[in-house]
Design a protein around this motif. Structure first.
Motif, mmCIF file in Angstrom:
data_model
loop_
_atom_site.group_PDB
_atom_site.id
_atom_site.type_symbol
_atom_site.label_atom_id
_atom_site.label_comp_id
_atom_site.label_asym_id
_atom_site.label_seq_id
_atom_site.Cartn_x
_atom_site.Cartn_y
_atom_site.Cartn_z
ATOM 1 N N PHE A 9 -3.930 2.071 -8.135
ATOM 2 C CA PHE A 9 -2.989 2.275 -9.354
ATOM 3 C C PHE A 9 -1.787 2.012 -8.956
ATOM 4 O O PHE A 9 -1.271 2.222 -7.902
ATOM 5 C CB PHE A 9 -3.251 3.683 -9.783
ATOM 6 C CG PHE A 9 -4.413 4.194 -10.521
ATOM 7 C CD1 PHE A 9 -4.766 4.058 -11.844
ATOM 8 C CD2 PHE A 9 -5.679 4.618 -9.683
ATOM 9 C CE1 PHE A 9 -6.027 4.316 -12.377
ATOM 10 C CE2 PHE A 9 -6.950 4.911 -10.136
ATOM 11 C CZ PHE A 9 -6.954 4.734 -11.427
ATOM 12 N N ASN A 10 -0.755 1.451 -9.674
ATOM 13 C CA ASN A 10 0.593 1.340 -9.562
ATOM 14 C C ASN A 10 1.211 2.698 -9.625
ATOM 15 O O ASN A 10 0.982 3.241 -10.460
ATOM 16 C CB ASN A 10 1.243 0.385 -10.660
ATOM 17 C CG ASN A 10 2.609 -0.271 -10.095
ATOM 18 O OD1 ASN A 10 3.746 0.579 -10.521
ATOM 19 N ND2 ASN A 10 2.556 -1.251 -9.420
ATOM 20 N N THR B 36 4.263 -1.078 -5.269
ATOM 21 C CA THR B 36 3.484 -0.042 -4.480
ATOM 22 C C THR B 36 2.307 0.178 -5.386
ATOM 23 O O THR B 36 2.354 0.780 -6.472
ATOM 24 C CB THR B 36 4.319 1.027 -4.092
ATOM 25 O OG1 THR B 36 5.444 0.592 -3.413
ATOM 26 C CG2 THR B 36 3.619 2.091 -3.450
ATOM 27 N N TRP B 37 1.287 0.336 -4.682
ATOM 28 C CA TRP B 37 -0.091 0.889 -5.196
ATOM 29 C C TRP B 37 -0.895 1.532 -4.474
ATOM 30 O O TRP B 37 -0.684 1.776 -3.294
ATOM 31 C CB TRP B 37 -0.992 -0.457 -5.404
ATOM 32 C CG TRP B 37 -0.568 -1.617 -6.221
ATOM 33 C CD1 TRP B 37 0.471 -2.243 -5.904
ATOM 34 C CD2 TRP B 37 -0.690 -1.898 -7.601
ATOM 35 N NE1 TRP B 37 0.811 -3.309 -6.851
ATOM 36 C CE2 TRP B 37 0.305 -3.102 -8.092
ATOM 37 C CE3 TRP B 37 -1.621 -1.367 -8.557
ATOM 38 C CZ2 TRP B 37 0.066 -3.655 -9.211
ATOM 39 C CZ3 TRP B 37 -1.617 -1.950 -9.739
ATOM 40 C CH2 TRP B 37 -1.024 -3.078 -10.204
ATOM 41 N N MET B 38 -1.757 2.618 -4.827
ATOM 42 C CA MET B 38 -2.487 3.671 -4.198
ATOM 43 C C MET B 38 -3.881 4.054 -4.922
ATOM 44 O O MET B 38 -3.820 3.918 -6.006
ATOM 45 C CB MET B 38 -1.572 4.782 -3.977
ATOM 46 C CG MET B 38 -1.111 5.566 -5.066
ATOM 47 S SD MET B 38 -0.253 7.015 -4.485
ATOM 48 C CE MET B 38 1.325 6.494 -3.869
ATOM 49 N N THR B 39 -4.709 4.493 -4.186
ATOM 50 C CA THR B 39 -5.912 5.100 -4.838
ATOM 51 C C THR B 39 -5.709 6.393 -5.631
ATOM 52 O O THR B 39 -4.714 6.876 -5.333
ATOM 53 C CB THR B 39 -7.016 5.223 -3.948
ATOM 54 O OG1 THR B 39 -6.704 6.181 -2.809
ATOM 55 C CG2 THR B 39 -7.280 3.847 -3.044
ATOM 56 N N TYR B 40 -6.507 6.739 -6.363
ATOM 57 C CA TYR B 40 -6.459 7.961 -6.916
ATOM 58 C C TYR B 40 -6.485 9.160 -5.872
ATOM 59 O O TYR B 40 -5.686 10.096 -6.125
ATOM 60 C CB TYR B 40 -7.867 8.074 -7.895
ATOM 61 C CG TYR B 40 -7.811 9.219 -8.965
ATOM 62 C CD1 TYR B 40 -7.262 9.183 -10.174
ATOM 63 C CD2 TYR B 40 -8.269 10.636 -8.511
ATOM 64 C CE1 TYR B 40 -7.422 10.499 -10.832
ATOM 65 C CE2 TYR B 40 -8.388 11.573 -9.324
ATOM 66 C CZ TYR B 40 -7.800 11.547 -10.546
ATOM 67 O OH TYR B 40 -7.817 12.589 -11.225
ATOM 68 N N ARG B 41 -7.408 9.187 -4.984
ATOM 69 C CA ARG B 41 -7.388 10.069 -4.004
ATOM 70 C C ARG B 41 -5.956 10.248 -3.272
ATOM 71 O O ARG B 41 -5.453 11.190 -2.826
ATOM 72 C CB ARG B 41 -8.586 9.835 -3.098
ATOM 73 C CG ARG B 41 -9.674 10.246 -3.634
ATOM 74 C CD ARG B 41 -10.866 10.250 -2.403
ATOM 75 N NE ARG B 41 -12.144 10.676 -3.055
ATOM 76 C CZ ARG B 41 -13.426 10.630 -2.588
ATOM 77 N NH1 ARG B 41 -13.212 10.478 -1.303
ATOM 78 N NH2 ARG B 41 -14.387 10.946 -3.234
ATOM 79 N N GLN B 42 -5.341 9.028 -2.898
ATOM 80 C CA GLN B 42 -4.128 8.965 -2.168
ATOM 81 C C GLN B 42 -3.049 9.826 -2.981
ATOM 82 O O GLN B 42 -2.116 10.455 -2.449
ATOM 83 C CB GLN B 42 -3.534 7.409 -1.917
ATOM 84 C CG GLN B 42 -4.477 7.116 -0.693
ATOM 85 C CD GLN B 42 -4.305 5.514 -0.677
ATOM 86 O OE1 GLN B 42 -3.936 4.798 -1.221
ATOM 87 N NE2 GLN B 42 -4.130 5.115 0.835
ATOM 88 N N ARG C 24 0.839 -1.313 0.063
ATOM 89 C CA ARG C 24 0.010 0.178 -0.055
ATOM 90 C C ARG C 24 1.011 1.311 -0.102
ATOM 91 O O ARG C 24 2.168 1.314 0.185
ATOM 92 C CB ARG C 24 -0.913 -0.052 1.123
ATOM 93 C CG ARG C 24 -1.888 -1.170 1.218
ATOM 94 C CD ARG C 24 -2.565 -1.206 2.637
ATOM 95 N NE ARG C 24 -3.259 -2.568 2.823
ATOM 96 C CZ ARG C 24 -4.408 -2.580 2.422
ATOM 97 N NH1 ARG C 24 -5.019 -1.839 1.564
ATOM 98 N NH2 ARG C 24 -5.201 -3.883 2.618
ATOM 99 N N ALA C 25 0.248 2.331 -0.061
ATOM 100 C CA ALA C 25 1.062 3.588 -0.091
ATOM 101 C C ALA C 25 1.630 3.845 1.150
ATOM 102 O O ALA C 25 2.653 4.420 1.191
ATOM 103 C CB ALA C 25 0.110 4.778 -0.310
#
Length: 305
Positions: free
Chosen positions: A129-130, A74-80, A47-48
């Motif tokens: 998203f990566n 590593t992956w994170m959401t659009y908002r992150q 995660r981020a």
């Protein structure tokens, strides 16, 4: 909305994707380690925050990374991404991951007739998203350069330390690898009989996951009665996933065991009959790996005391 337009539930979507891989003779939980983009970089998706993903999300993101050639874990959401002052590039497609939500339903009690609340859990999905799809991230998210692993066929210290903390009876000899629940012991060929050290530890990890099924540990049977039945196939799937998760935790690059290719057909049948089977198997595998980590850590603490 027509029946054909109705979106698939997460269980069905996940299972269909796994089945598509198995139909091609590919075990998606091992595929990243044969990918040029991920060579020498074995890890769980992160995660981020740096926290590793668990369970079925590990497999989903491994598959996504291989399909798209991402080297970063590593992956994170659009908002992150936005909260970090970064932006997902226009046209990039995210990867679905899942989590369990909970809710309650009200129904009359059969004895009193009064309403009562029953809790239940359900699977929901969201998109990540990566970091290779994102521009403007802080420098700490820059992927580290990939270095090919050394080819030396020596014992791997970290893996040796881990397995030495597991109080399983392990015997070496012969040319078969198996766990005997009757004798509660693991049988392995000699270390030198394997093509490489990773192959030895991957096989030992697989059989050690089986070791956790004993009634004195996690008591996992799936209603297994005979060799090759559905319960047997489910347990083998748990051991496969657990060995993959454990290898990632230990930083080992592993290849599929040839003797497990025959299980693919039985796994396909199980997954076709039960859309929740792969998610449940991943959860059981995660529980087994956590049990082994806890056991190994306890042994380390006792030695240090």
């Amino acid at each position: 909305m027509t029946t054909t337009d109705k979106p698939q539930d997460p269980y069905t979507r996940i299972t269909d994707r796994i089945l598509a891989e198995l139909d091609q003779g590919v075990r998606p939980w091992l595929k990243p380690w044969s990918s040029d983009a991920l060579a020498g970089r074995v890890t769980r998706p992160l995660r981020a925050t740096g926290e590793p993903y668990r369970g079925i999300n590990v497999i989903l993101l491994w598959m996504e990374a291989v399909a798209s050639g991402y080297a970063s874990a590593t992956w994170m959401t659009y908002r992150q991404a936005q909260s970090l002052g970064a932006q997902v590039r226009k046209g990039e497609k995210g990867a679905p991951v899942v989590y369990y939500g909970s809710s309650t339903t009200t129904k009359p009690d059969e004895q009193t007739g009064e309403d009562r609340e029953d809790g239940f859990r359900f699977l929901k999905s969201y998109t990540v998203f990566n970091i290779e799809q994102i521009e403007g991230l802080p420098e700490r998210f820059t992927p580290a350069p990939i270095e090919a692993p050394a080819p030396a066929f020596d014992r791997i210290e970290q893996a040796e330390a881990f397995f030495s903390g597991i109080p399983a009876e392990v015997r070496h000899g012969g040319n078969r690898a198996f766990y005997s629940v009757t004798d509660d012991r693991i049988q392995l060929p000699p270390f030198e009989a394997f093509h490489d050290a990773e192959g030895y530890y991957a096989t030992r990890g697989h059989e050690t996951i089986h070791w956790t099924r004993h009634e004195t540990r996690l008591d996992r049977s799936f209603g297994r009665k005979t060799w090759g039945d559905e319960g047997y196939a489910r347990e083998e799937l748990v051991a496969e996933l657990g060995a993959a998760f454990l290898a990632a935790d230990l930083g080992l690059a592993i290849e599929p065991r040839p003797d497990h290719a025959a299980y693919i057909g039985s796994w396909i049948q199980v997954l076709q009959n039960d859309k929740r089977a792969i998610t449940q198997a991943a959860a059981h595998a995660e529980r087994a790996v956590a049990y082994l980590h806890q056991t190994a850590n306890s042994a380390t603490l006792q030695e240090a005391a």
